[in-house]
Design a protein around this motif. Structure first.
Motif, PDB file in Angstrom:
ATOM      1  N   MET A 195       0.815  -1.218   0.000  1.00  0.00           N
ATOM      2  CA  MET A 195       0.000   0.000   0.000  1.00  0.00           C
ATOM      3  C   MET A 195       0.854   1.276   0.000  1.00  0.00           C
ATOM      4  SD  MET A 195      -3.279  -1.317   0.582  1.00  0.00           S
ATOM      5  CE  MET A 195      -4.160   0.019   1.320  1.00  0.00           C
ATOM      6  N   SER A 196       1.937   1.298  -0.741  1.00  0.00           N
ATOM      7  CA  SER A 196       2.854   2.444  -0.820  1.00  0.00           C
ATOM      8  C   SER A 196       3.174   3.020   0.548  1.00  0.00           C
ATOM      9  CB  SER A 196       2.327   3.582  -1.696  1.00  0.00           C
ATOM     10  OG  SER A 196       1.364   3.169  -2.575  1.00  0.00           O
ATOM     11  N   ALA A 234       1.431   2.695   3.373  1.00  0.00           N
ATOM     12  CA  ALA A 234       0.312   2.897   4.301  1.00  0.00           C
ATOM     13  C   ALA A 234       0.316   1.842   5.396  1.00  0.00           C
ATOM     14  CB  ALA A 234      -1.018   2.868   3.556  1.00  0.00           C
ATOM     15  N   ASN A 235       0.694   0.619   5.049  1.00  0.00           N
ATOM     16  CA  ASN A 235       0.737  -0.445   6.055  1.00  0.00           C
ATOM     17  C   ASN A 235       1.793  -0.141   7.111  1.00  0.00           C
ATOM     18  OD1 ASN A 235      -1.217  -1.735   4.657  1.00  0.00           O
ATOM     19  ND2 ASN A 235       0.127  -3.272   3.751  1.00  0.00           N
ATOM     20  N   GLN A 270       0.561   2.440   9.440  1.00  0.00           N
ATOM     21  CA  GLN A 270      -0.381   1.875  10.393  1.00  0.00           C
ATOM     22  C   GLN A 270       0.379   1.166  11.514  1.00  0.00           C
ATOM     23  OE1 GLN A 270      -2.963  -0.906   8.554  1.00  0.00           O
ATOM     24  NE2 GLN A 270      -4.370  -0.956  10.268  1.00  0.00           N
ATOM     25  N   ARG A 321       1.764   3.736  13.924  1.00  0.00           N
ATOM     26  CA  ARG A 321       0.760   4.277  14.845  1.00  0.00           C
ATOM     27  C   ARG A 321       0.508   3.337  16.002  1.00  0.00           C
ATOM     28  NH1 ARG A 321      -2.723   8.065  11.154  1.00  0.00           N
ATOM     29  NH2 ARG A 321      -1.247   7.749   9.499  1.00  0.00           N
ATOM     30  N   GLU A 330       5.041  13.080   6.061  1.00  0.00           N
ATOM     31  CA  GLU A 330       4.909  12.195   7.220  1.00  0.00           C
ATOM     32  C   GLU A 330       5.868  12.595   8.335  1.00  0.00           C
ATOM     33  OE1 GLU A 330       3.799   8.329   4.474  1.00  0.00           O
ATOM     34  OE2 GLU A 330       5.630   8.299   5.685  1.00  0.00           O
ATOM     35  N   TRP A 347       4.938  13.917  12.096  1.00  0.00           N
ATOM     36  CA  TRP A 347       5.335  13.245  13.330  1.00  0.00           C
ATOM     37  C   TRP A 347       6.207  14.168  14.175  1.00  0.00           C
ATOM     38  CZ3 TRP A 347       2.400   9.704  14.900  1.00  0.00           C
ATOM     39  CH2 TRP A 347       1.821   8.785  14.019  1.00  0.00           C
ATOM     40  N   PRO A 350      -1.373  14.988   2.925  1.00  0.00           N
ATOM     41  CA  PRO A 350      -2.036  13.849   2.273  1.00  0.00           C
ATOM     42  C   PRO A 350      -3.524  14.063   2.005  1.00  0.00           C
ATOM     43  CG  PRO A 350      -0.931  13.162   4.311  1.00  0.00           C
ATOM     44  CD  PRO A 350      -0.567  14.580   4.078  1.00  0.00           C
ATOM     45  N   ALA A 391      -4.566  13.598  -1.864  1.00  0.00           N
ATOM     46  CA  ALA A 391      -5.478  12.526  -2.247  1.00  0.00           C
ATOM     47  C   ALA A 391      -6.637  13.053  -3.090  1.00  0.00           C
ATOM     48  CB  ALA A 391      -6.002  11.829  -1.002  1.00  0.00           C
TER      49      ALA A 391
END
Lengths: 298, 417
Positions: free
Chosen positions: B64-65, B67-68, B71, B74, B92, B96, B382, B386
């Protein structure tokens, strides 16, 4: 002696509660607590990580003015309705046909049930290739000589959601069949015999006696399938990844991308709450009526 | 007895505390590089880190480019157990950093002159008002066209000088039975084309206004409509089987001559090189055509999380030094297919495409045409990036008019604010 019986009595009374408590606690924390937490997040300004402030219904307003969310909601209803109707229909028909004392029933049953053993990711990937106009059905039919044959739904935004219905029905029909078949086997043969003696035709027996008696089977199938329909995520991801152009977006994929890819955790939580509300609005009245019915029957 | 016992325990404690020397300290790095060339490139950093006496604990979360991996991060942060370092794309790292979970590396940056070694356009992604929060390892250019030279020669076309040329070439290619443009229907793949069109047709100033400042006037301008109209013509260059096509599959179509061109970042180069093809003889690489050429960049950077362990902190420092080491950047990027994030590293023995990219980057920095790639989150946050992807992808696969697209864009951006 007296004390002993007293203890056993007490134990008998408390044991069920004792046994149930751990699972109750787990459900309370793992399900309901997180529902409340999600609800709270949906009222906060959370973007990347949870922020525990309060902004009112701002995230819901944002959610409902997002066109992609509208697509997702429409797709959910379209998909759920078609998936449920077609799967229940085909499952029932296959079950009735299998119920005619045919040979090799066991083997056939395995064949019908087999798709259920695949994960939606596998099903989705396979159907993605099968439906691809340059690789799958369209190409095969054209190479057989029907040059003008067109089956390119998966590339067309208005039709792509139906290709997902096709794959999901293929996956789950065997499962519906298995439950209906079990229901059919549970019906007392003497009822059917009696109807046959009365001179009722086979279709009529099915229509007015057997299918109404399958009510519990219908309940199980519909509840389980609607849960598959609403949690549908992997199938969409594998087949179309929400595309073409977000045409096959469903609430679950919307929620994932809002929360983890777009830094809109609040909007993601709001969409999750909307999904919860939808499920509750459909399932609770249905369960209520079914359970009430069965209590009456008792 | 008691005395003996406590002495024994004390001895054990001393032994235990002296045991984990530097060699034992492992620095956990969370990243989403899982392909063969990516892993090989990472080994350069891993080995350099080992030379400084620290181990590398690999936490790769692919898919997922990134995204995983986000996740995973987090979850780890929520559990109070962040990794020592994490790979960041786009904003990103900045996000952060503003959450206050990243270490400030200002001292190291000042001592080693990192600010000067990095192009000013890149600095916002590694440095905020509070200081240096990440170290960039590489730079990719996104607005490349990859073309099959044999197909170009056969049909008798040359490198197009404008998008009109490119679209006109498409007609010739189609007549010759070749797909002019290979692409997949994933929003980001379409957005890669869209970004290029915005920069090429609108020019760098327009790009900044529309994609970075999210200016309503720019978003609803006639220029934007013209960009969508051009995107519509680009749609005509694509075959119908593009749904669910991976970018690398599209690159494969260019490699085997089924398609003539692909608009893709320079990670596509790896696919050509892996097949043993040579730039300029087997395949062509050139910037998307424009009168005002620009360089749409993206970088990968690594940020270090606060961890209450002195050894880990030392390891993080070593890792940051390693990543910013010119030699490491050279070796890493030669394998990865990108160019060094530092502007002062020589690329003499890189392949022709990388050298071209490096040269054009220097020009772009001087011309003010070095721009962050919107697709990978280097132009805006983002939630806005998007929206561009949504609209471009939707426009690409439907019959939507450019007026509708512009309206959808303005509404979408407003809604995400």
């Amino acid at each position: 002696m007296f004390r002993n019986t007293h203890l056993t009595d007490r134990l008998a009374k408390w044991l069920p509660r004792l046994v149930l408590t751990p699972s109750m606690v787990m459900v309370l924390v793992g399900v309901y607590l997180f529902m409340v937490w999600t609800g709270w997040i949906s009222l906060s300004s959370s973007r990347m990580v949870p922020h525990y402030d309060f902004v009112g219904l701002e995230q819901y307003i944002r959610l409902w003015s997002t066109p992609r969310w509208h697509t997702a909601v429409i797709n959910l209803f379209l998909f759920s309705f078609l998936f449920l109707a077609i799967t229940v229909g085909t499952g029932l028909i296959i079950a009735i046909l299998l119920d005619q004392n045919i040979r090799a029933e066991g083997a056939l049953r395995a064949v019908y049930l087999y798709p259920m053993s695949l994960s939606f990711i596998v099903t989705g990937t396979a159907w993605k290739w099968i439906l691809n106009p340059d690789l799958g059905i369209e190409k095969v039919v054209r190479s057989l000589g029907w040059e003008s044959f067109v089956f390119d739904w998966i590339t067309r935004p208005n039709f792509a959601i139906y290709t997902i219905v096709i794959a999901a029905v293929w996956q789950s029909s065997g499962f519906a069949m298995a439950i209906f078949l079990a229901g059919l086997r549970g019906i007392d043969n003497s009822v059917i015999k009696a109807a046959q003696i009365e001179g009722a035709s086979l279709p009529k027996i099915y229509r007015s006696i057997i299918i109404p008696m399958l009510r519990p089977a219908f309940l199980s199938v519909i509840v389980l399938l609607s849960y598959i329909a609403i949690k549908n995520f992997d199938l969409v991801l594998a087949m179309t990844n929400g595309g073409p152009g977000s045409a096959t977006e469903v609430p679950s994929t919307f929620m994932f991308s809002a929360t983890f890819r777009r830094n809109q955790m609040g909007v993601g939580a709001a969409s999750a709450i909307m999904m919860l509300m939808t499920v509750a609005a459909i399932i609770i009245p249905y369960l209520y009526s079914e359970l009430k019915e069965s209590r009456h029957a008792d | 007895m008691n005395k003996f016992k406590s002495a024994f325990v004390a001895g054990l404690l001393v032994a235990a505390s002296s045991l984990p020397s530097h060699a034992e300290t492992k620095i956990e790095v969370l990243h989403h590089w899982v392909s063969e060339s990516e892993v090989a490139a990472l080994n350069v950093i891993r080995n350099a880190l080992a030379e400084k006496g620290f181990g590398w604990q690999d936490s790769a979360v692919g898919g997922m480019s990134g995204a995983n991996a986000q996740q995973a991060l987090r979850t780890r942060l929520a559990a109070g157990n962040p990794p020592a370092a994490m790979q960041f794309l786009g904003y990103e790292g900045l996000d952060w950093a503003s959450e206050g979970v990243l270490r400030n590396m200002n001292d190291m940056a000042t001592a080693n002159g990192w600010q000067k070694a990095i192009a000013p356009q890149v600095l916002p992604f590694v440095e905020s008002n509070d200081g240096f929060f990440a170290v960039p390892i590489n730079m990719h250019r996104q607005n490349w066209v990859w073309a099959n030279k044999k197909v170009f020669d056969k049909v008798g076309i040359e490198q197009p000088q404008s998008w009109e040329d490119l679209i006109a070439d498409g007609k010739k290619l189609k007549e010759a039975g070749i797909i002019p443009l290979a692409i997949g229907d994933e929003p980001w793949q379409i957005q890669v084309v869209f970004d290029s069109l915005v920069a090429d047709i609108g020019g760098p100033e327009f790009y900044k206004k529309a994609m970075v400042d999210l200016d309503d006037d720019a978003l609803s301008s006639d220029t934007m409509k013209h960009i969508f109209d051009t995107l519509r013509e680009v749609r005509g260059l694509v075959d119908d089987g593009f749904n669910g096509r991976d970018w690398a599959v599209a690159t494969g179509m260019v490699i085997n001559g089924q398609a003539a061109m692909q608009v893709m970042g320079d990670w596509a180069k790896g696919e050509f090189l892996a097949k043993g093809l040579k730039p300029d003889t087997d395949f062509l690489c050139f910037a998307t055509p424009s009168k005002t050429p620009s360089f749409l960049f993206l970088i990968d950077s690594f940020g270090m999380f606060y961890i209450n362990d002195e050894n880990v902190t030392k390891g993080q420092d070593a890792l940051a030094q390693v990543i910013m080491d010119p030699k490491v950047q050279r070796d890493f990027n030669k394998i990865k297919g990108s160019i060094p994030a530092r502007s002062d590293v020589s690329v003499d023995d890189f392949d022709a495409c990388a050298q071209k990219g490096f040269k054009e980057r220097t020009e772009a920095i001087n011309d003010g045409a070095m721009l962050g790639a919107a697709t990978h989150g280097f132009a805006s946050q983002p939630q806005f990036a998007a929206v561009f992807g949504d609209v471009a992808a939707r426009f690409f696969v439907t019959e939507m008019s450019s007026d509708e697209a512009v309206e959808m864009l303005v509404d979408g951006i407003d809604n995400a604010r």
